[in-house]
Design an enzyme around this catalytic site. Sequence first.
Site, short mmCIF file in Angstrom:
data_model
loop_
_atom_site.label_atom_id
_atom_site.label_comp_id
_atom_site.label_asym_id
_atom_site.label_seq_id
_atom_site.Cartn_x
_atom_site.Cartn_y
_atom_site.Cartn_z
N GLU A 293 99.03 136.46 -34.09
CA GLU A 293 100.46 136.71 -34.17
C GLU A 293 100.85 137.79 -35.17
O GLU A 293 101.86 137.66 -35.88
CB GLU A 293 101.18 135.41 -34.52
CG GLU A 293 100.83 134.81 -35.88
CD GLU A 293 99.64 133.88 -35.90
OE1 GLU A 293 99.49 133.12 -36.87
OE2 GLU A 293 98.84 133.91 -34.93
N HIS A 317 103.24 131.44 -27.11
CA HIS A 317 102.76 130.87 -28.38
C HIS A 317 102.82 131.91 -29.50
O HIS A 317 103.36 131.65 -30.59
CB HIS A 317 101.33 130.36 -28.21
CG HIS A 317 100.76 129.74 -29.44
ND1 HIS A 317 100.85 128.39 -29.69
CD2 HIS A 317 100.09 130.27 -30.50
CE1 HIS A 317 100.27 128.11 -30.85
NE2 HIS A 317 99.80 129.24 -31.36
N GLU A 318 102.27 133.09 -29.24
CA GLU A 318 102.26 134.12 -30.29
C GLU A 318 103.67 134.60 -30.61
O GLU A 318 103.98 134.90 -31.77
CB GLU A 318 101.36 135.29 -29.86
CG GLU A 318 99.94 134.92 -29.49
CD GLU A 318 99.23 134.08 -30.54
OE1 GLU A 318 99.55 134.20 -31.74
OE2 GLU A 318 98.35 133.28 -30.16
N HIS A 321 105.35 132.29 -33.00
CA HIS A 321 104.92 132.49 -34.38
C HIS A 321 105.86 133.43 -35.14
O HIS A 321 105.85 133.44 -36.38
CB HIS A 321 103.52 133.08 -34.42
CG HIS A 321 102.43 132.05 -34.49
ND1 HIS A 321 102.34 131.11 -35.49
CD2 HIS A 321 101.36 131.82 -33.67
CE1 HIS A 321 101.27 130.36 -35.30
NE2 HIS A 321 100.66 130.76 -34.20
N GLU A 340 101.01 125.93 -37.06
CA GLU A 340 100.62 125.79 -35.65
C GLU A 340 101.32 124.66 -34.91
O GLU A 340 101.62 124.79 -33.72
CB GLU A 340 99.11 125.63 -35.54
CG GLU A 340 98.34 126.88 -35.96
CD GLU A 340 98.62 128.09 -35.09
OE1 GLU A 340 99.27 127.95 -34.03
OE2 GLU A 340 98.18 129.19 -35.46
N ASP A 399 88.74 127.74 -41.65
CA ASP A 399 88.50 127.60 -40.22
C ASP A 399 88.21 126.15 -39.83
O ASP A 399 88.40 125.76 -38.68
CB ASP A 399 87.33 128.48 -39.78
CG ASP A 399 87.73 129.94 -39.66
OD1 ASP A 399 88.88 130.26 -39.97
OD2 ASP A 399 86.87 130.76 -39.26
N TYR A 407 97.35 121.94 -34.35
CA TYR A 407 98.14 122.45 -33.23
C TYR A 407 98.87 121.32 -32.49
O TYR A 407 100.10 121.34 -32.35
CB TYR A 407 97.23 123.18 -32.24
CG TYR A 407 96.73 124.52 -32.70
CD1 TYR A 407 97.26 125.70 -32.19
CD2 TYR A 407 95.70 124.63 -33.63
CE1 TYR A 407 96.79 126.94 -32.59
CE2 TYR A 407 95.22 125.86 -34.05
CZ TYR A 407 95.77 127.02 -33.52
OH TYR A 407 95.31 128.23 -33.93
#
Length: 623
Positions: A293, A317-318, A321, A340, A399, A407
Amino acid sequence: MKTSNSLWAALCAVVLVFSHCSAPDKKEDKTNIQKRIAMNKLVKDHHSYSAPNESRVKHLSWNAEVDFETRIITATATFDLTNADDAKQVIFDVKDLTDYKITVDGKESAFELGEDNPLLGRALTIPISAETKQVTVAYKTSPDAGALLWVDGEKPFLFSQSQAILARTWIPCMDSPGVRYTYDATVKVRKDLLALMSAENPTEKNDTGVYTFKMDQPIPSYLLALAVGDVEYRAIGDRTGVYAVPDMIEAAHYEFQEMDEMLVEAEKLYGKYVWDQYDVIVLPAAFPFGGMENPRLTFATPTIIAGDRSLTSLIAHELAHSWSGNLVTNSTWDDFWLNEGFTVYFEMRIMEAVYGREYSEMLALLSQQGLISENEEILSGDNPEDTELKLSLAGRSPDDGMTAIAYDKGYFFLRLMEEKLGRERFDKFLKDYFTAHSFQVMDTERFIDYLMANLLSEEEAKELDIQAWIYGKGLPANMPKIDSDKMTKVDALAASMTDDSTVSTIPWGEWKYQEKVRFLSQLPEALKAPFMTKLDAAFDITNIGNNEVLFEWLEQSIYRDYEASFNRADKFLVSVGRRKFLTPLYKAFKETGRIDLAREIYKKARPNYHSVAIETMDDLLTK
């Protein structure tokens, strides 16, 4: 919103970033809450060496030259600072940078490089005073910089992936989501290539190969982005457009035609889009994510170009953001769900507005299916606490927190509030939340504070069981139920399948991609290669153009011993670098006793992958 003293006391116990807390039975106490939130005091980020409460970057000027032959960027980064009265040093995060030369207010300065940490890199510490205005760092990147992927070819390509903590591998920075700053840049590249950044961008090449950029809105370092390649631009609307290589530009332009409508619907929901332009660049297939994003310029994988606009929920979705994440940002990676979870919720609302409730509910059901599966996997692993929304990632890679928990558990928590409180009331809260905290950071504890002050009563919070959702392991019992007649029919048909079933009765050609994915995932475990052979003969699924369906088909084929698809899996894994696809497919080979085949494929594919994917696959396939 009225709250009682007992709940307030419980909340005070978890709000660690504030120095005091008092019962909110007086009106002025709620005013104090708003003041404390607005102060936006930064909590310590254990993934950054920086000390922004002592000295903080407010603007970056970046001057860089990109060399494809050496795979090195030679650059100077000049930082305008805001300092505390007792400031004695400014600290930047760096990793694998070389050839440093430092100046402070124009004068050459000493500096110190801290001990190298494999995860965090080093602290670059520069002595300053409270009066220091500007620090400049000249440096070079490593050919193996973790954020950068150099794609070879007659027309080479370069792209960055800074999230979560890789910006420090190509720019010295305060690499924490809690630190925002504006920037400008001048970038020199080959004259036959175009440079783009997460900023105001050119739409065509010039004769010099030198491009200038400006980002007037403050952003965190993980949203710094650079792409260099032989790309063209096509406008879609007045504020939207797409970049892609020449042989893909027409397909990309067709695929993303609904971007403008998505932007309009997003603004109707939660307020004005503040980033001026929303463009997408289609990157090489080695890009490790579906999308990133980056403000004004979303980076997207080519795997979403299906020819029928069926996979554009990723664009929704992006785009979402632009509010959740880019506008209001998680303070640390422990609070990733605030980024998220909100974005998935917003994405689903955009998809509902553009395509209808039935369509968005099919997406939600697939999300819930994936969430349940990953939740069970994490609970049975070494870190079951990773199923909590509020994470504890100190000493680990951020990560590790980029799972379906952040999410989709985050999404279903917000959806639960919408369902219990009513959409109108929840939408007003969310719109006000984005407006009140624009260009600020938010952590979980402050969000709870804001939630209780502006939306929930104690009784409502207890009924929703917000403590279980945020701080509890696993999935709460009051998970929202998904209502999809189409998926119910798909499930019934899948459950009825046997080796003797006539597959020609399956309405494959009439289904949306979500129905196809669901059908394949819900087939009885007893069905193996003979049934898969019949399916493939009837519908040629091995050669399907929709990558979401292809991925599900290949994963099921591996587990069901349909070896006729393995060559296609090999080609897919070598040509695609999207981690969402790579991890389950390599894992399927490993779990079915085919680790040697997985390693053989990976040996060919590894040079094509970004470091983000390599780190995950190395860990998976070397154990």
